[in-house]
Design a protein around this motif. Structure first.
Motif, PDB file in Angstrom:
ATOM      1  N   THR A 111     -38.101 -14.762  25.003  1.00  0.00           N
ATOM      2  CA  THR A 111     -38.925 -15.411  24.023  1.00  0.00           C
ATOM      3  C   THR A 111     -39.397 -16.780  24.758  1.00  0.00           C
ATOM      4  OG1 THR A 111     -37.671 -14.689  22.186  1.00  0.00           O
ATOM      5  CG2 THR A 111     -38.820 -16.615  21.957  1.00  0.00           C
ATOM      6  N   THR A 114     -42.489 -15.513  27.193  1.00  0.00           N
ATOM      7  CA  THR A 114     -43.399 -14.819  26.671  1.00  0.00           C
ATOM      8  C   THR A 114     -44.114 -15.581  25.407  1.00  0.00           C
ATOM      9  OG1 THR A 114     -42.270 -13.614  24.940  1.00  0.00           O
ATOM     10  CG2 THR A 114     -42.693 -12.529  27.319  1.00  0.00           C
ATOM     11  N   GLU A 116     -43.133 -15.103  22.468  1.00  0.00           N
ATOM     12  CA  GLU A 116     -43.148 -14.308  21.467  1.00  0.00           C
ATOM     13  C   GLU A 116     -41.827 -13.807  21.041  1.00  0.00           C
ATOM     14  OE1 GLU A 116     -45.912 -13.716  19.625  1.00  0.00           O
ATOM     15  OE2 GLU A 116     -47.357 -14.004  21.318  1.00  0.00           O
ATOM     16  N   THR A 117     -41.442 -13.461  19.882  1.00  0.00           N
ATOM     17  CA  THR A 117     -40.283 -12.936  19.207  1.00  0.00           C
ATOM     18  C   THR A 117     -39.728 -11.779  20.250  1.00  0.00           C
ATOM     19  OG1 THR A 117     -40.924 -13.610  16.810  1.00  0.00           O
ATOM     20  CG2 THR A 117     -39.176 -11.972  17.345  1.00  0.00           C
ATOM     21  N   SER A 136     -40.076 -16.297  17.698  1.00  0.00           N
ATOM     22  CA  SER A 136     -41.233 -17.094  18.410  1.00  0.00           C
ATOM     23  C   SER A 136     -41.130 -18.631  17.939  1.00  0.00           C
ATOM     24  CB  SER A 136     -42.444 -16.336  18.108  1.00  0.00           C
ATOM     25  OG  SER A 136     -43.576 -17.130  18.883  1.00  0.00           O
ATOM     26  N   HIS A 138     -44.377 -19.968  17.719  1.00  0.00           N
ATOM     27  CA  HIS A 138     -45.572 -20.016  17.113  1.00  0.00           C
ATOM     28  C   HIS A 138     -45.489 -19.993  15.805  1.00  0.00           C
ATOM     29  CE1 HIS A 138     -47.924 -19.594  20.949  1.00  0.00           C
ATOM     30  NE2 HIS A 138     -47.195 -18.612  21.246  1.00  0.00           N
ATOM     31  N   LYS A 141     -46.350 -15.435  13.705  1.00  0.00           N
ATOM     32  CA  LYS A 141     -45.601 -14.697  14.558  1.00  0.00           C
ATOM     33  C   LYS A 141     -45.012 -13.585  13.614  1.00  0.00           C
ATOM     34  CE  LYS A 141     -41.743 -17.847  13.025  1.00  0.00           C
ATOM     35  NZ  LYS A 141     -41.082 -19.143  13.506  1.00  0.00           N
ATOM     36  N   ALA A 237     -45.333  -8.698  18.175  1.00  0.00           N
ATOM     37  CA  ALA A 237     -46.444  -9.933  18.182  1.00  0.00           C
ATOM     38  C   ALA A 237     -47.406  -9.636  17.455  1.00  0.00           C
ATOM     39  CB  ALA A 237     -46.641 -10.222  19.723  1.00  0.00           C
ATOM     40  N   ARG A 241     -53.203 -11.841  19.192  1.00  0.00           N
ATOM     41  CA  ARG A 241     -52.712 -12.633  20.607  1.00  0.00           C
ATOM     42  C   ARG A 241     -52.509 -11.824  21.763  1.00  0.00           C
ATOM     43  NH1 ARG A 241     -49.314 -16.449  17.782  1.00  0.00           N
ATOM     44  NH2 ARG A 241     -47.707 -15.403  18.327  1.00  0.00           N
TER      45      ARG A 241
END
Length: 272
Positions: A111, A114, A116-117, A136, A138, A141, A237, A241
């Motif tokens: 995580t 990247t 991301e989750t 994530s 973000h 997400k 994701a 993105r």
């Protein structure tokens, strides 16, 4: 445990206590499974409609669950949600799940790498289930909540697990509807088997907005010492993105993470 069924429900064998008890347990499990990550709050009528039981029976089941803290009422809506008591029930299993313990630091690094989750999925024979997740950072997400279950043939983790199954077993799962595949016919089934072969060769699976338009999923297998798949690392994701180039990088990162978990388990991918 739970009160007996009413005459408006499925008939039971009155001369066999085991049959009757089994039916009650099956109904209770069905009530618990009616709650999902997408719909965590449900009323009695909603649950009754989903599981095909009379509302009075559902109410009795929920009352028993509430006493044991397996469900709880939302103070505003008075609808039910799963309760913290389930953690006490599932805790010993999760603590003993070696794949989860071993994968956790790898998922955290994945995580961070990247953005991301990342999640760890296991297979119960007909669905992929989430047993660990690192969300994530973000604001926008996609997440895979603990306990979430996936039965869509196009889900990345489902592809990974089915890629290890015999072709005839895959055919049975799809034809029976246990694994959902929209518009399934013999042509699309054979094309799906070819896709699974490609997943096995490449070492990771993709779901580029196929089961959900705004989401991308990538998954790679984790192997034990026998070379059997015991879990899958998943990256969900937001699609906006993930460009085609980003998809490739995420797939490679996902596979590298899964390989690390495999190594930490003392496992090895089978020779192909």
């Amino acid at each position: 445990m739970v009160d007996t069924m009413t005459s408006e429900e499925t008939p039971e064998t009155t001369t066999n206590g085991d049959t009757k008890g089994t039916s009650v347990i099956v109904n209770a499990i069905a009530v618990l499974r009616s709650f999902t990550a997408d719909e965590p709050l449900l009323g009695v009528t909603e649950i009754a409609n989903r599981v095909g039981l009379h509302k009075s029976t559902v109410s009795r089941i929920l009352a028993t669950f509430e006493q044991e803290h397996l469900v709880e009422r939302d103070p505003e809506t008075r609808r039910f949600r799963l309760g913290l008591g389930l953690i006490a029930v599932a805790g010993p299993l999760l603590a003993e799940l070696e794949e989860r313990r071993v994968a956790y630091p790898v998922l955290r690094e994945l995580t961070e790498q990247t953005g991301e989750t990342s999640a760890l999925m296991v297979w119960n024979g007909s669905e992929s289930m989430c047993v660990e997740q690192i969300a994530s950072h973000h604001q926008i997400k996609h997440t895979t909540p603990l306990g979430a279950r996936y039965k869509d043939a196009l889900s990345a983790s489902v592809q990974v697990f089915l890629a290890a199954e015999p072709a005839e077993r895959v055919r049975v799962l799809l034809r029976s509807g246990e694994i959902a595949h929209p518009g399934l016919d013999e042509t699309s089934l054979e094309a799906y088997l070819i896709r699974l072969g490609d997943v096995a060769k490449r070492g990771w699976a993709t779901n580029y907005g196929e089961s959900s338009l705004d989401e991308v999923g990538l998954a790679a297998p984790v192997f034990d010492h026998r070379g059997d798949i015991v879990a899958a690392v998943l990256i969900p994701a937001p699609r906006f993105r993930v460009s085609p180039d980003t998809l490739q990088r995420l797939g490679e990162s996902c596979k590298a993470a899964a390989d690390r978990v495999t190594a930490r388990l003392g496992g090895a991918a089978p020779a192909r």
